[in-house]
Design an enzyme around this catalytic site. Structure first.
Site, PDB file in Angstrom:
ATOM      1  N   HIS A  20      83.138  58.391  80.290  1.00 51.38           N
ATOM      2  CA  HIS A  20      83.256  57.310  81.692  1.00 51.38           C
ATOM      3  C   HIS A  20      82.026  57.454  82.389  1.00 51.38           C
ATOM      4  O   HIS A  20      81.561  58.420  82.708  1.00 51.38           O
ATOM      5  CB  HIS A  20      84.536  57.782  82.446  1.00 51.38           C
ATOM      6  N   ASP A  28      67.289  41.516  75.323  1.00 47.99           N
ATOM      7  CA  ASP A  28      66.844  40.460  74.281  1.00 47.99           C
ATOM      8  C   ASP A  28      65.700  41.181  73.565  1.00 47.99           C
ATOM      9  O   ASP A  28      65.214  42.168  73.882  1.00 47.99           O
ATOM     10  CB  ASP A  28      66.488  39.313  75.243  1.00 47.99           C
ATOM     11  N   HIS A  99      65.347  42.025  88.464  1.00 48.74           N
ATOM     12  CA  HIS A  99      64.977  42.444  87.378  1.00 48.74           C
ATOM     13  C   HIS A  99      64.237  43.658  87.001  1.00 48.74           C
ATOM     14  O   HIS A  99      64.455  44.409  86.235  1.00 48.74           O
ATOM     15  CB  HIS A  99      64.138  41.154  86.827  1.00 48.74           C
ATOM     16  N   TYR A 121      66.289  36.374  80.409  1.00 46.26           N
ATOM     17  CA  TYR A 121      67.265  37.367  81.084  1.00 46.26           C
ATOM     18  C   TYR A 121      68.646  37.569  80.517  1.00 46.26           C
ATOM     19  O   TYR A 121      69.622  38.113  81.089  1.00 46.26           O
ATOM     20  CB  TYR A 121      67.614  37.153  82.445  1.00 46.26           C
ATOM     21  N   ALA A 122      68.380  37.437  79.182  1.00 45.73           N
ATOM     22  CA  ALA A 122      69.828  37.699  78.305  1.00 45.73           C
ATOM     23  C   ALA A 122      69.640  39.177  78.116  1.00 45.73           C
ATOM     24  O   ALA A 122      69.776  39.657  77.012  1.00 45.73           O
ATOM     25  CB  ALA A 122      69.767  36.985  76.997  1.00 45.73           C
ATOM     26  N   ASN A 123      69.969  40.017  79.069  1.00 45.04           N
ATOM     27  CA  ASN A 123      70.131  41.550  79.109  1.00 45.04           C
ATOM     28  C   ASN A 123      71.423  41.819  79.959  1.00 45.04           C
ATOM     29  O   ASN A 123      71.661  41.298  80.909  1.00 45.04           O
ATOM     30  CB  ASN A 123      68.881  42.172  79.592  1.00 45.04           C
TER      31      ASN A 123
END
Length: 133
Positions: A20, A28, A99, A121-123
């Site tokens: 947990h 990316d 970021h 920003y595909a993270n």
């Protein structure tokens, strides 16, 4: 051989070991990997596999309690933001960090899974939940 679910043995092991609030990063192709954080590189070529494909596959095997994205995704990649929000819901999606703050938070992850994604920003950071109440 496994019959279903995640076939990548490294990813399967990480998911099985999560507790947990532990986190993993789906990255990316350009996100820097912090020193000391293991990297599972699934990139085959630019764009393959995509951020969306990997998030979908991970979500099939992982209880995701919270998703952290960089605030820059709002303007820099609204399609990725829409996908994540639709997948996990507004309540689970946090876009409050810059970021730079996002990258700093990746140092605490159990692993970074590097995709071939080539959009900005595909993270995301996926925080583990539990399967019981």
């Amino acid at each position: 051989m496994k019959k279903q679910g995640m076939l990548n043995s490294h990813i399967s092991k990480v998911l099985s070991d999560l507790g947990h609030t532990d986190t993993i990063v789906i990255a990316d192709a350009g996100l820097p990997i912090p020193e000391g954080v293991p990297k599972i590189d699934v990139a085959l070529k630019l764009g393959t596999p995509s951020f969306q494909e990997i998030v979908e596959l991970i979500a099939e095997d992982m209880v995701v309690e919270r998703v952290i994205l960089a605030a820059e995704i709002k303007a820099g990649n609204p399609a990725a933001l829409q996908f994540v929000t639709e997948k996990f819901g507004d309540d689970a999606t946090d876009v409050s960090l810059s970021h730079e703050q996002f990258k700093a938070l990746t140092r605490q992850a159990k692993v970074v899974i590097r995709t071939g994604e080539a959009t900005p920003y595909a993270n995301c950071i996926l925080q583990s939940g539990v399967i019981f109440g």
